[in-house]
Design a protein around this motif. Structure first.
Motif, PDB file in Angstrom:
ATOM      1  N   GLN A  50      50.115  79.614  39.620  1.00  0.00           N
ATOM      2  CA  GLN A  50      51.188  78.774  38.418  1.00  0.00           C
ATOM      3  C   GLN A  50      51.564  77.366  38.788  1.00  0.00           C
ATOM      4  OE1 GLN A  50      52.422  81.708  39.228  1.00  0.00           O
ATOM      5  NE2 GLN A  50      54.778  80.794  39.574  1.00  0.00           N
ATOM      6  N   GLY A  51      51.894  77.792  40.367  1.00  0.00           N
ATOM      7  CA  GLY A  51      52.021  76.516  41.050  1.00  0.00           C
ATOM      8  C   GLY A  51      53.775  77.004  41.023  1.00  0.00           C
ATOM      9  N   THR A  52      54.309  76.223  42.193  1.00  0.00           N
ATOM     10  CA  THR A  52      55.555  77.094  42.178  1.00  0.00           C
ATOM     11  C   THR A  52      56.234  75.500  43.152  1.00  0.00           C
ATOM     12  OG1 THR A  52      57.429  77.755  43.141  1.00  0.00           O
ATOM     13  CG2 THR A  52      56.334  78.131  44.559  1.00  0.00           C
ATOM     14  N   GLN A  53      57.402  74.819  42.238  1.00  0.00           N
ATOM     15  CA  GLN A  53      57.907  73.340  43.225  1.00  0.00           C
ATOM     16  C   GLN A  53      58.674  73.286  44.690  1.00  0.00           C
ATOM     17  OE1 GLN A  53      57.038  69.733  42.031  1.00  0.00           O
ATOM     18  NE2 GLN A  53      57.973  69.457  44.172  1.00  0.00           N
ATOM     19  N   VAL A  54      58.345  73.230  45.511  1.00  0.00           N
ATOM     20  CA  VAL A  54      58.823  72.866  47.029  1.00  0.00           C
ATOM     21  C   VAL A  54      59.315  71.285  47.254  1.00  0.00           C
ATOM     22  CG1 VAL A  54      58.619  72.471  48.988  1.00  0.00           C
ATOM     23  CG2 VAL A  54      58.151  74.767  47.617  1.00  0.00           C
ATOM     24  N   THR A  55      60.312  71.198  46.997  1.00  0.00           N
ATOM     25  CA  THR A  55      61.496  69.603  47.354  1.00  0.00           C
ATOM     26  C   THR A  55      62.000  69.362  48.760  1.00  0.00           C
ATOM     27  OG1 THR A  55      60.925  69.120  45.002  1.00  0.00           O
ATOM     28  CG2 THR A  55      62.576  67.684  46.707  1.00  0.00           C
TER      29      THR A  55
ATOM     30  N   ALA B   6      52.409  86.993  43.993  1.00  0.00           N
ATOM     31  CA  ALA B   6      51.891  89.002  44.175  1.00  0.00           C
ATOM     32  C   ALA B   6      51.191  89.179  43.075  1.00  0.00           C
ATOM     33  CB  ALA B   6      52.943  89.816  43.637  1.00  0.00           C
ATOM     34  N   ALA B   7      49.965  89.641  42.775  1.00  0.00           N
ATOM     35  CA  ALA B   7      49.171  90.164  41.765  1.00  0.00           C
ATOM     36  C   ALA B   7      48.699  91.575  41.586  1.00  0.00           C
ATOM     37  CB  ALA B   7      47.453  90.059  42.906  1.00  0.00           C
ATOM     38  N   SER B   8      49.399  90.983  40.090  1.00  0.00           N
ATOM     39  CA  SER B   8      49.854  92.359  39.393  1.00  0.00           C
ATOM     40  C   SER B   8      48.264  92.942  38.715  1.00  0.00           C
ATOM     41  CB  SER B   8      50.613  91.729  38.109  1.00  0.00           C
ATOM     42  OG  SER B   8      49.913  90.782  37.584  1.00  0.00           O
ATOM     43  N   GLY B   9      48.165  94.485  38.405  1.00  0.00           N
ATOM     44  CA  GLY B   9      47.328  95.238  37.749  1.00  0.00           C
ATOM     45  C   GLY B   9      46.764  95.759  38.405  1.00  0.00           C
ATOM     46  N   SER B  10      45.694  96.301  38.293  1.00  0.00           N
ATOM     47  CA  SER B  10      45.451  97.458  39.405  1.00  0.00           C
ATOM     48  C   SER B  10      43.639  96.955  39.201  1.00  0.00           C
ATOM     49  CB  SER B  10      45.388  98.644  39.195  1.00  0.00           C
ATOM     50  OG  SER B  10      45.515  99.324  37.987  1.00  0.00           O
ATOM     51  N   GLY B  11      43.131  97.754  39.704  1.00  0.00           N
ATOM     52  CA  GLY B  11      41.261  97.909  39.990  1.00  0.00           C
ATOM     53  C   GLY B  11      41.012  96.839  40.505  1.00  0.00           C
TER      54      GLY B  11
ATOM     55  N   GLN C 288      41.482  91.119  34.572  1.00  0.00           N
ATOM     56  CA  GLN C 288      42.346  89.984  34.989  1.00  0.00           C
ATOM     57  C   GLN C 288      43.059  90.137  35.994  1.00  0.00           C
ATOM     58  OE1 GLN C 288      41.781  87.521  34.671  1.00  0.00           O
ATOM     59  NE2 GLN C 288      42.669  85.667  33.516  1.00  0.00           N
ATOM     60  N   VAL C 289      43.202  89.235  37.149  1.00  0.00           N
ATOM     61  CA  VAL C 289      43.954  89.032  38.496  1.00  0.00           C
ATOM     62  C   VAL C 289      44.866  87.917  37.457  1.00  0.00           C
ATOM     63  CG1 VAL C 289      44.460  89.453  40.832  1.00  0.00           C
ATOM     64  CG2 VAL C 289      42.675  90.082  39.318  1.00  0.00           C
ATOM     65  N   LEU C 290      46.350  88.452  37.473  1.00  0.00           N
ATOM     66  CA  LEU C 290      47.241  87.512  37.541  1.00  0.00           C
ATOM     67  C   LEU C 290      48.209  87.595  38.721  1.00  0.00           C
ATOM     68  CD1 LEU C 290      48.907  85.699  35.451  1.00  0.00           C
ATOM     69  CD2 LEU C 290      50.260  87.961  35.520  1.00  0.00           C
ATOM     70  N   LEU C 291      48.503  86.743  39.685  1.00  0.00           N
ATOM     71  CA  LEU C 291      48.843  85.625  40.523  1.00  0.00           C
ATOM     72  C   LEU C 291      50.456  85.617  39.478  1.00  0.00           C
ATOM     73  CD1 LEU C 291      46.114  84.188  42.785  1.00  0.00           C
ATOM     74  CD2 LEU C 291      46.934  86.750  42.397  1.00  0.00           C
ATOM     75  N   VAL C 292      51.392  85.900  40.671  1.00  0.00           N
ATOM     76  CA  VAL C 292      52.632  85.125  39.557  1.00  0.00           C
ATOM     77  C   VAL C 292      53.372  84.678  41.562  1.00  0.00           C
ATOM     78  CG1 VAL C 292      54.429  85.747  39.596  1.00  0.00           C
ATOM     79  CG2 VAL C 292      53.334  86.368  38.456  1.00  0.00           C
ATOM     80  N   GLU C 293      53.930  83.549  41.377  1.00  0.00           N
ATOM     81  CA  GLU C 293      54.744  82.734  42.314  1.00  0.00           C
ATOM     82  C   GLU C 293      56.162  82.931  42.628  1.00  0.00           C
ATOM     83  OE1 GLU C 293      50.394  79.842  43.167  1.00  0.00           O
ATOM     84  OE2 GLU C 293      53.542  79.392  42.499  1.00  0.00           O
ATOM     85  N   SER C 294      56.751  83.119  43.801  1.00  0.00           N
ATOM     86  CA  SER C 294      58.025  83.095  43.119  1.00  0.00           C
ATOM     87  C   SER C 294      58.976  82.038  45.216  1.00  0.00           C
ATOM     88  CB  SER C 294      59.048  83.885  43.302  1.00  0.00           C
ATOM     89  OG  SER C 294      58.797  85.062  44.129  1.00  0.00           O
ATOM     90  N   GLY C 295      59.767  81.214  44.564  1.00  0.00           N
ATOM     91  CA  GLY C 295      60.478  81.311  46.525  1.00  0.00           C
ATOM     92  C   GLY C 295      60.353  79.676  46.962  1.00  0.00           C
ATOM     93  N   GLY C 296      60.239  78.231  45.902  1.00  0.00           N
ATOM     94  CA  GLY C 296      60.011  77.221  45.976  1.00  0.00           C
ATOM     95  C   GLY C 296      61.616  76.903  45.668  1.00  0.00           C
ATOM     96  N   GLY C 297      61.717  75.525  45.611  1.00  0.00           N
ATOM     97  CA  GLY C 297      63.403  75.167  45.352  1.00  0.00           C
ATOM     98  C   GLY C 297      63.332  73.667  46.566  1.00  0.00           C
ATOM     99  N   LEU C 298      64.732  73.678  46.456  1.00  0.00           N
ATOM    100  CA  LEU C 298      65.215  72.574  46.965  1.00  0.00           C
ATOM    101  C   LEU C 298      66.035  72.934  48.043  1.00  0.00           C
ATOM    102  CD1 LEU C 298      65.735  68.711  47.016  1.00  0.00           C
ATOM    103  CD2 LEU C 298      67.855  69.738  45.223  1.00  0.00           C
ATOM    104  N   VAL C 299      65.838  72.124  48.952  1.00  0.00           N
ATOM    105  CA  VAL C 299      66.138  72.359  50.515  1.00  0.00           C
ATOM    106  C   VAL C 299      66.279  70.867  51.598  1.00  0.00           C
ATOM    107  CG1 VAL C 299      63.642  72.361  51.778  1.00  0.00           C
ATOM    108  CG2 VAL C 299      65.924  73.579  52.534  1.00  0.00           C
TER     109      VAL C 299
END
Length: 121
Positions: free
Chosen positions: A113-118, A23-28, A1-12
């Motif tokens: 999974q998605g990250t909220q940007v407001t 970032a994609a976690s895992g290998s191969g 499985q290729v798991l994607l983890v997002e970060s950095g969203g928020g209120l601005v």
């Protein structure tokens, strides 16, 4: 499985900046295109920006000149620097990688999974 983890969203505030990471976690596995999509309430999901394995980029007209997509292949990570943000940029931002595990015959899409940007006015 290729798991994607997002970060950095928020209120601005309008005119501000945010930097998203995926970032994609895992290998191969091997990654071709990395892309960012967004979906605002009541609207269809739209492609915001994408970058190929060779570094070619493409942007939606509404973000061209304000957003910059980049990638770090060693870290299997995509970034999107968002400047001069506007209230209409408010949405859930999701990353999508076209990738293939070495055990698979074909490339397929993997989603974060998605990250909220407001963006407030």
């Amino acid at each position: 499985q290729v798991l994607l983890v997002e970060s950095g969203g928020g209120l601005v505030q309008a005119g501000g900046s945010l930097r998203l990471s995926c970032a994609a976690s895992g290998s191969g596995f091997s990654i071709k295109t990395m892309a960012w999509y967004r979906q605002a309430p009541g609207k269809q999901r739209e492609l915001v920006a994408q970058i190929t394995a060779g570094g070619s980029t493409d942007y939606a007209g509404s973000v061209k000149g304000r957003f910059t997509i980049s990638r770090d292949n060693a870290k299997n990570t995509a970034y999107m620097q968002m400047n001069s943000l506007k209230p209409e940029d408010t949405a859930v931002y999701s990353c999508k990688f076209l990738a293939r595990r070495y055990s698979d015959a074909f490339y397929r899409d993997y989603w974060g999974q998605g990250t909220q940007v407001t963006v407030s006015s």
